[in-house]
Design a protein around this motif. Sequence first.
Motif, short mmCIF file in Angstrom:
data_model
loop_
_atom_site.label_atom_id
_atom_site.label_comp_id
_atom_site.label_asym_id
_atom_site.label_seq_id
_atom_site.Cartn_x
_atom_site.Cartn_y
_atom_site.Cartn_z
N ARG A 174 42.91 47.77 44.68
CA ARG A 174 44.17 47.11 44.32
C ARG A 174 44.72 46.27 45.46
NH1 ARG A 174 48.54 51.05 43.11
NH2 ARG A 174 49.68 49.12 42.72
N LEU A 307 47.11 42.72 38.78
CA LEU A 307 46.84 44.09 39.19
C LEU A 307 46.50 44.20 40.67
CD1 LEU A 307 44.67 45.26 36.15
CD2 LEU A 307 47.11 45.68 36.56
N LEU A 308 46.35 43.04 41.34
CA LEU A 308 46.02 43.02 42.76
C LEU A 308 47.28 42.73 43.55
CD1 LEU A 308 42.72 40.96 42.61
CD2 LEU A 308 43.00 43.43 42.44
#
Length: 355
Positions: A174, A307-308
Amino acid sequence: MGMIDISSIVDVRDGGHPTIETYKELELAYVFFNERLFQNQLPPCLITLQREKRTLGYHSHGRFVNAEGEKIDELALNPSYFGVRSIKQTLSTLVHEQAHALMDVLGIQSRRGYHCKKWGNIMKNIGLYPSQTGKFGGKETGQQMSHYIIQGGLFDVACDELLSHEFKLSWFDRYPPCSPIDLDVPLPSSFLVTTVAIQPKKPPKPVCLEDDEDDEFDRTITLDLTGDLSRVNKVLGFDDDYMDDEDDSDAITTTYVAPVAELGTSKPDVLVSDIVKSEKGKVIDEDEDQIIIEVEDDGLSGISIDLLNKPTTENHSNRLKYRCSICNVQVWGKPKLKLKCGEENCKDNFLTVVE
């Protein structure tokens, strides 16, 4: 309590066993490319995930040993970059390290970490072209090396086959250290892997062939690679230095299967436009025979960029950073301070809090 039945969890795909899921995917890719690109010459290895700085992966010969004294290689990949590169780029790093493994199988020696010309020839054979910059024209040997993908080469075709069977990498870091999209630090240039299309401007000169009633099949020509290699390499798509200098004097015969259109038949309906598809990208080099195009990437890993994230850091010092918007001088201080810049050109400009 009885023993756990491992067979009951080996094939799960629901995310409940991420360790097994992750390593099964990487092992599958290793076995697949070993068959498609290396004729199953590579021995089993132990794949590991390592967050090594300044590297996307590495190969370490005989790094692991078991109680019986059997030694196997380690092939490591850096998971920090899985989410900011396409799956094909990540898999090309896996194959890059498999090429190092083949060096050991063939008994080819090279100093630790160095990417020599013989390793480069292995890479070229499988459609990954050595480049220190990951782009066309980069230095082909050295300590820190990347590569670019030749569109339509063996790796490109094999990887597309693998991806067509819904292959995926299920888990991503992540908090990648860099991103080509919107995080603070761009991908280091030595980590780049681009895709390059080599398109002929016109068919090569006709090759004398016996008449064949069925022109739809590919024809096989045998080339004697002796003397001046430049013309033959042009046909095969390799640079003039494809063969090692010390090997140039040896007689080497290879068989090359070429499409009829590429061999230049006299059929009037075979046009260059029929065999060269247009690509999205930019022309980065050309000569009288061919055009080199850097193809636009077809997307990243498949994971949503939302999502990062960058890791969040808590401020335990109870201090804030203040910056002058004119001269960019910065100071640290307690919250709610009212600070003015003392530089003459800033004219008592108030400093503002920055993150």
